[in-house]
Scaffold this motif. Structure first.
Motif, PDB file in Angstrom:
ATOM      1  N   VAL A  15      -1.061  15.266 -11.232  1.00  0.00           N
ATOM      2  CA  VAL A  15      -2.067  14.725 -12.143  1.00  0.00           C
ATOM      3  C   VAL A  15      -2.247  13.225 -11.950  1.00  0.00           C
ATOM      4  CG1 VAL A  15      -0.496  14.201 -14.053  1.00  0.00           C
ATOM      5  CG2 VAL A  15      -2.873  14.837 -14.542  1.00  0.00           C
ATOM      6  N   ALA A  16      -1.266  12.553 -11.365  1.00  0.00           N
ATOM      7  CA  ALA A  16      -1.360  11.106 -11.159  1.00  0.00           C
ATOM      8  C   ALA A  16      -2.416  10.734 -10.133  1.00  0.00           C
ATOM      9  CB  ALA A  16      -0.009  10.551 -10.712  1.00  0.00           C
ATOM     10  N   ALA A  17      -2.823  11.691  -9.305  1.00  0.00           N
ATOM     11  CA  ALA A  17      -3.721  11.377  -8.199  1.00  0.00           C
ATOM     12  C   ALA A  17      -5.024  10.737  -8.659  1.00  0.00           C
ATOM     13  CB  ALA A  17      -3.998  12.644  -7.393  1.00  0.00           C
ATOM     14  N   SER A  18      -5.588  11.226  -9.765  1.00  0.00           N
ATOM     15  CA  SER A  18      -6.863  10.669 -10.218  1.00  0.00           C
ATOM     16  C   SER A  18      -6.708   9.229 -10.684  1.00  0.00           C
ATOM     17  CB  SER A  18      -7.457  11.520 -11.340  1.00  0.00           C
ATOM     18  OG  SER A  18      -6.673  11.464 -12.516  1.00  0.00           O
ATOM     19  N   PHE A  19      -5.524   8.855 -11.149  1.00  0.00           N
ATOM     20  CA  PHE A  19      -5.303   7.497 -11.634  1.00  0.00           C
ATOM     21  C   PHE A  19      -5.022   6.519 -10.495  1.00  0.00           C
ATOM     22  CE2 PHE A  19      -4.091  10.277 -15.205  1.00  0.00           C
ATOM     23  CZ  PHE A  19      -4.990   9.820 -16.156  1.00  0.00           C
ATOM     24  N   VAL A  20      -4.261   6.955  -9.491  1.00  0.00           N
ATOM     25  CA  VAL A  20      -3.957   6.032  -8.386  1.00  0.00           C
ATOM     26  C   VAL A  20      -5.157   5.847  -7.469  1.00  0.00           C
ATOM     27  CG1 VAL A  20      -1.491   6.551  -8.452  1.00  0.00           C
ATOM     28  CG2 VAL A  20      -2.968   7.849  -6.900  1.00  0.00           C
ATOM     29  N   THR A  21      -6.160   6.741  -7.563  1.00  0.00           N
ATOM     30  CA  THR A  21      -7.370   6.586  -6.752  1.00  0.00           C
ATOM     31  C   THR A  21      -8.551   6.046  -7.551  1.00  0.00           C
ATOM     32  OG1 THR A  21      -7.961   8.913  -7.165  1.00  0.00           O
ATOM     33  CG2 THR A  21      -6.712   8.422  -5.145  1.00  0.00           C
ATOM     34  N   ASP A  22      -8.287   5.609  -8.767  1.00  0.00           N
ATOM     35  CA  ASP A  22      -9.335   5.050  -9.625  1.00  0.00           C
ATOM     36  C   ASP A  22      -9.494   3.565  -9.312  1.00  0.00           C
ATOM     37  OD1 ASP A  22     -10.997   4.075 -11.579  1.00  0.00           O
ATOM     38  OD2 ASP A  22      -9.925   4.993 -13.256  1.00  0.00           O
ATOM     39  N   PRO A  23     -10.606   3.141  -8.707  1.00  0.00           N
ATOM     40  CA  PRO A  23     -10.754   1.734  -8.318  1.00  0.00           C
ATOM     41  C   PRO A  23     -10.778   0.763  -9.484  1.00  0.00           C
ATOM     42  CG  PRO A  23     -12.817   2.934  -8.006  1.00  0.00           C
ATOM     43  CD  PRO A  23     -11.774   3.953  -8.325  1.00  0.00           C
ATOM     44  N   GLU A  24     -11.046   1.253 -10.695  1.00  0.00           N
ATOM     45  CA  GLU A  24     -11.062   0.358 -11.846  1.00  0.00           C
ATOM     46  C   GLU A  24      -9.653   0.003 -12.319  1.00  0.00           C
ATOM     47  OE1 GLU A  24     -13.496   1.627 -15.024  1.00  0.00           O
ATOM     48  OE2 GLU A  24     -15.313   1.858 -13.798  1.00  0.00           O
ATOM     49  N   ASP A  25      -8.700   0.892 -12.078  1.00  0.00           N
ATOM     50  CA  ASP A  25      -7.335   0.667 -12.569  1.00  0.00           C
ATOM     51  C   ASP A  25      -6.306   0.473 -11.467  1.00  0.00           C
ATOM     52  OD1 ASP A  25      -8.073   0.931 -15.288  1.00  0.00           O
ATOM     53  OD2 ASP A  25      -8.014   3.115 -15.114  1.00  0.00           O
ATOM     54  N   SER A  26      -6.600   0.932 -10.274  1.00  0.00           N
ATOM     55  CA  SER A  26      -5.629   0.905  -9.186  1.00  0.00           C
ATOM     56  C   SER A  26      -6.035  -0.091  -8.109  1.00  0.00           C
ATOM     57  CB  SER A  26      -5.479   2.302  -8.577  1.00  0.00           C
ATOM     58  OG  SER A  26      -4.611   2.269  -7.468  1.00  0.00           O
ATOM     59  N   GLN A  27      -5.140  -1.017  -7.803  1.00  0.00           N
ATOM     60  CA  GLN A  27      -5.407  -2.009  -6.767  1.00  0.00           C
ATOM     61  C   GLN A  27      -5.337  -1.412  -5.364  1.00  0.00           C
ATOM     62  OE1 GLN A  27      -2.777  -5.392  -7.313  1.00  0.00           O
ATOM     63  NE2 GLN A  27      -3.052  -5.363  -9.542  1.00  0.00           N
ATOM     64  N   VAL A  28      -4.812  -0.212  -5.255  1.00  0.00           N
ATOM     65  CA  VAL A  28      -4.630   0.404  -3.934  1.00  0.00           C
ATOM     66  C   VAL A  28      -5.455   1.681  -3.795  1.00  0.00           C
ATOM     67  CG1 VAL A  28      -2.333  -0.587  -3.687  1.00  0.00           C
ATOM     68  CG2 VAL A  28      -2.579   1.669  -4.731  1.00  0.00           C
ATOM     69  N   ALA A  29      -6.485   1.827  -4.609  1.00  0.00           N
ATOM     70  CA  ALA A  29      -7.227   3.084  -4.698  1.00  0.00           C
ATOM     71  C   ALA A  29      -7.762   3.564  -3.357  1.00  0.00           C
ATOM     72  CB  ALA A  29      -8.378   2.940  -5.692  1.00  0.00           C
ATOM     73  N   ASP A  30      -8.187   2.643  -2.509  1.00  0.00           N
ATOM     74  CA  ASP A  30      -8.829   3.036  -1.253  1.00  0.00           C
ATOM     75  C   ASP A  30      -7.843   3.466  -0.179  1.00  0.00           C
ATOM     76  OD1 ASP A  30     -11.293   2.491  -2.340  1.00  0.00           O
ATOM     77  OD2 ASP A  30     -11.378   0.444  -1.547  1.00  0.00           O
ATOM     78  N   GLY A  31      -6.553   3.200  -0.396  1.00  0.00           N
ATOM     79  CA  GLY A  31      -5.593   3.455   0.674  1.00  0.00           C
ATOM     80  C   GLY A  31      -4.526   4.471   0.337  1.00  0.00           C
ATOM     81  N   VAL A  32      -4.819   5.420  -0.579  1.00  0.00           N
ATOM     82  CA  VAL A  32      -3.824   6.397  -0.994  1.00  0.00           C
ATOM     83  C   VAL A  32      -4.043   7.712  -0.252  1.00  0.00           C
ATOM     84  CG1 VAL A  32      -2.788   7.635  -2.934  1.00  0.00           C
ATOM     85  CG2 VAL A  32      -3.737   5.344  -3.283  1.00  0.00           C
ATOM     86  N   GLU A  33      -2.965   8.236   0.307  1.00  0.00           N
ATOM     87  CA  GLU A  33      -2.988   9.541   0.954  1.00  0.00           C
ATOM     88  C   GLU A  33      -1.978  10.451   0.255  1.00  0.00           C
ATOM     89  OE1 GLU A  33      -5.050  10.495   3.238  1.00  0.00           O
ATOM     90  OE2 GLU A  33      -5.961   8.552   3.772  1.00  0.00           O
ATOM     91  N   PHE A  34      -2.051  11.752   0.565  1.00  0.00           N
ATOM     92  CA  PHE A  34      -1.234  12.734  -0.142  1.00  0.00           C
ATOM     93  C   PHE A  34      -0.549  13.672   0.840  1.00  0.00           C
ATOM     94  CE2 PHE A  34      -4.968  11.538  -2.582  1.00  0.00           C
ATOM     95  CZ  PHE A  34      -4.384  11.039  -3.735  1.00  0.00           C
ATOM     96  N   ALA A  35       0.620  14.156   0.430  1.00  0.00           N
ATOM     97  CA  ALA A  35       1.374  15.116   1.238  1.00  0.00           C
ATOM     98  C   ALA A  35       2.122  16.060   0.307  1.00  0.00           C
ATOM     99  CB  ALA A  35       2.344  14.402   2.173  1.00  0.00           C
ATOM    100  N   GLN A  36       2.571  17.156   0.856  1.00  0.00           N
ATOM    101  CA  GLN A  36       3.305  18.149   0.083  1.00  0.00           C
ATOM    102  C   GLN A  36       4.660  17.589  -0.348  1.00  0.00           C
ATOM    103  OE1 GLN A  36       3.557  21.802   2.246  1.00  0.00           O
ATOM    104  NE2 GLN A  36       4.213  23.022   0.508  1.00  0.00           N
ATOM    105  N   PHE A  37       5.182  18.082  -1.469  1.00  0.00           N
ATOM    106  CA  PHE A  37       6.524  17.696  -1.927  1.00  0.00           C
ATOM    107  C   PHE A  37       7.513  17.982  -0.793  1.00  0.00           C
ATOM    108  CE2 PHE A  37      10.490  17.865  -4.236  1.00  0.00           C
ATOM    109  CZ  PHE A  37      10.310  17.042  -5.340  1.00  0.00           C
TER     110      PHE A  37
END
Length: 441
Positions: free
Chosen positions: A266-288
Motif C-alpha cells: 500500500v505504500a507504493a502510491s505514497f512513495v510515487t506521489d510527486p506532491e509528497d515524495s522527493q523521490v517519486a520519479d525514481g522508485v522501482e519495485f520487486a518481489q519480497f
C-alpha cells in the motif's frame, strides 16, 4: 435493509418534509481508525457522506498499536464506545466467532460483493458471512531507488534473494550524505516489527510452531533471520530504527534517506506521489525477497477493514457508512480528486482491470501478483499447526507477538544480542502457548 441514504432519497424534493426526515434520522457515528494516509483521506472525504445523509462522524484517530489496544479492550468488554472499528483480517474471524461483530449479510445489491478479491473476501468471512468490509488490502514488496542503485552499480532483480538485497543495501549506503541502504520496521508490536519479521522468517523457511505447538525460535532458520536482519539494520540502516514503524519509514523513504524499503504494498502510491515524495520519479519495485533455496517470498496478506461491533446501537447507519467508504463509487471519487494512483488498492478485481489505474499505478501488477501468491493456509515451507501469513491466526497471538516484538526491538537497540532475544522469545512463547492449552504439557 432500509438505509439512511434511502430514507433521505425518498424525501428529496419535498422541502420541509426532507428537512424533517433528515432531522429524524440524523445520527452521530463514532469511528475508530488508524493514522495512516489512506484513512486520513477517508476522514477528509467523509464530509460528503455526512452532507448526503445528514449524519455526522466523531473520529477517533490513533497510532496503530494504540488503536489495537483501545478497540480490543472495548469490544472484549462490550464497552460500546465505537460504532465502526478499523481492524485487520487477523481480528475479523476471531472476533466474529465470539459474536463481537455484527454480520454483514444484508448489503445493498449495488455494493457488488462478488467484486472483492477472493483472498480478501475469504479472510473476512466466517461460514460464508462477511463480518467486515475491506478498505484496502496489501501484501509486501521491495521498494527501491533506481537512481541510487544505478549510481552504486548494483541491480535488484524482479525476484531478489536476501543476499542480493544485502549487497545492494551496502552499495547504496552513504552515511555522510544521510542516505541509508535499507529501512525496515523496528518498532515493537505484533503488527509492527513482527509483521515484517514473521514474513522475513517465512521467507527463510522458519515457522512459529511445529505441529506439536512447540515454539521454534531455537531453530537455525530463526537464528539466521534475526541475525541477518540485525546486521543489515546496524550496518546499513538509519539510527534509532528500533522506534520506526510503517509511517516513520515511509517518511524517511519519501525524504530520500532510504535506498531500499521493504514493507506493505500500500505504500507504493505514497512513495510515487510527486506532491509528497522527493523521490517519486525514481522508485522501482520487486518481489519480497527469499533466502536462497527457499520457495517462499514472504507470504504477507493484510487488509484494513471497517467492521461494526455488535454493541453498536446504530448498525443500519454504520452499515450505510462502511458500504459507502469501501464501494466502487468511493474509489472513483478518490480517483477524480487525486488521480487513479491514489485509489485504495488490493480489494476489488475491477480496479486491476481498469486501464486508467494500470497506467497511473506502475506498482499495480506487482501488488496483485504478490497478493495472489499468498497461501495463508501454508505460511511456511514447513508444516504448521496454524494458519495466517505474517501473523499466527490464534487469539493469543496479540500478546505473544507483541512480547516477541519487544525482545527483537531491544536487540535492534543493542540492549540484548540476537541469541538472548531468541532465547527469551522461545521461553516466553512456549510458556504462553502451554498456558493457553495448545500443548499437552
Amino acid at each position: 435493509m432500509t438505509t439512511t441514504r434511502a430514507l433521505l432519497g425518498s424525501a428529496a424534493g419535498l422541502g420541509l418534509a426532507a428537512g424533517l426526515a433528515t432531522a429524524a434520522t440524523a445520527a452521530e457515528l463514532t469511528v475508530a481508525t488508524v493514522n495512516n494516509g489512506d484513512m486520513i483521506r477517508m476522514q477528509e472525504l467523509s464530509s460528503r457522506w455526512e452532507e448526503e445523509t445528514g449524519n455526522t462522524i466523531n473520529w477517533v484517530v490513533l497510532e496503530e498499536n494504540t488503536l489495537r489496544q483501545r478497540v480490543t479492550q472495548d469490544i472484549a468488554t462490550g464497552g460500546g464506545q465505537f460504532d465502526v472499528l478499523t481492524i485487520g483480517n487477523y481480528e475479523v474471524p476471531i472476533w466474529a466467532e465470539q459474536d463481537w461483530l455484527a454480520p454483514l449479510d444484508n448489503l445493498p445489491d449495488d455494493y457488488n460483493v462478488d467484486d472483492i478479491l477472493p483472498s480478501i473476501r475469504e479472510a473476512l468471512s466466517v461460514d460464508g458471512t462477511l463480518y467486515a468490509l475491506p478498505f484496502y488490502g496489501e501484501s509486501a514488496m521491495v521498494m527501491y531507488r533506481s537512481d541510487l542503485a544505478e549510481e552504486a552499480g548494483v541491480e535488484i532483480p524482479d525476484s531478489p534473494t536476501w543476499s542480493e538485497i544485502r549487497t545492494a543495501a551496502e552499495a547504496m549506503t552513504d552515511t555522510e550524505s544521510g542516505t541509508y541502504g535499507i529501512c525496515l520496521r523496528g518498532k515493537p508490536g505484533w503488527g509492527e516489527n513482527m509483521a515484517f519479521l514473521t514474513a522475513m522468517a517465512n521467507s527463510y523457511g522458519a515457522r512459529w510452531f511445529d505441529t506439536d505447538w512447540q515454539a521454534q525460535f531455537d531453530s537455525e532458520e530463526w537464528q539466521a533471520t534475526l541475525t541477518d536482519y540485525l546486521e543489515m539494520m546496524n550496518e546499513y540502516g538509519p539510527p534509532g530504527a528500533a522506534a520506526n514503524g510503517f509511517n516513520e519509514n515511509l517518511s524517511l523513504f519519501q525524504q530520500g534517506k532510504c535506498g531500499i524499503w521493504i514493507d506493505a504494498t500500500v505504500a507504493a502510491s505514497f512513495v510515487t506521489d510527486p506532491e509528497d515524495s522527493q523521490v517519486a520519479d525514481g522508485v522501482e519495485f520487486a518481489q519480497f525477497p527469499n533466502r536462497e533455496g527457499v520457495d517462499n517470498h514472504g507470504n504477507w496478506l493484510w487488509s484494513w477493514n471497517l467492521a461494526i461491533p455488535a454493541s453498536s446501537e446504530q448498525v443500519d447507519v454504520a452499515t450505510d457508512f462502511i458500504t459507502w467508504a469501501t464501494s466502487q463509487e468511493y474509489t472513483q471519487m478518490v480517483a477524480e480528486d487525486e488521480g487513479w494512483r491514489a485509489a485504495p488498492p488490493g480489494t476489488r478485481t475491477s480496479l486491476y482491470e481498469n486501464s486508467d489505474y494500470q497506467e497511473a499505478a506502475p506498482f499495480a501488477e506487482m501488488t496483485l501478483q504478490s497478493m495472489n501468491a499468498v497461501d495463508t493456509q501454508s505460511p511456511s515451507v514447513q508444516e504448521t499447526p496454524y494458519t495466517g501469513a505474517q501473523f499466527v491466526a490464534i487469539p493469543e497471538f496479540q500478546g505473544i507477538g507483541t512480547a516477541v516484538g519487544q525482545q527483537f526491538s531491544a536487540a535492534l537497540a543493542g540492549q540484548v544480542d540476537a541469541s538472548q532475544a531468541l532465547d527469551n522469545a522461545q521461553r516466553s512463547t512456549q510458556r504462553e502457548i502451554d498456558r493457553a492449552g495448545y500443548t499437552s504439557n
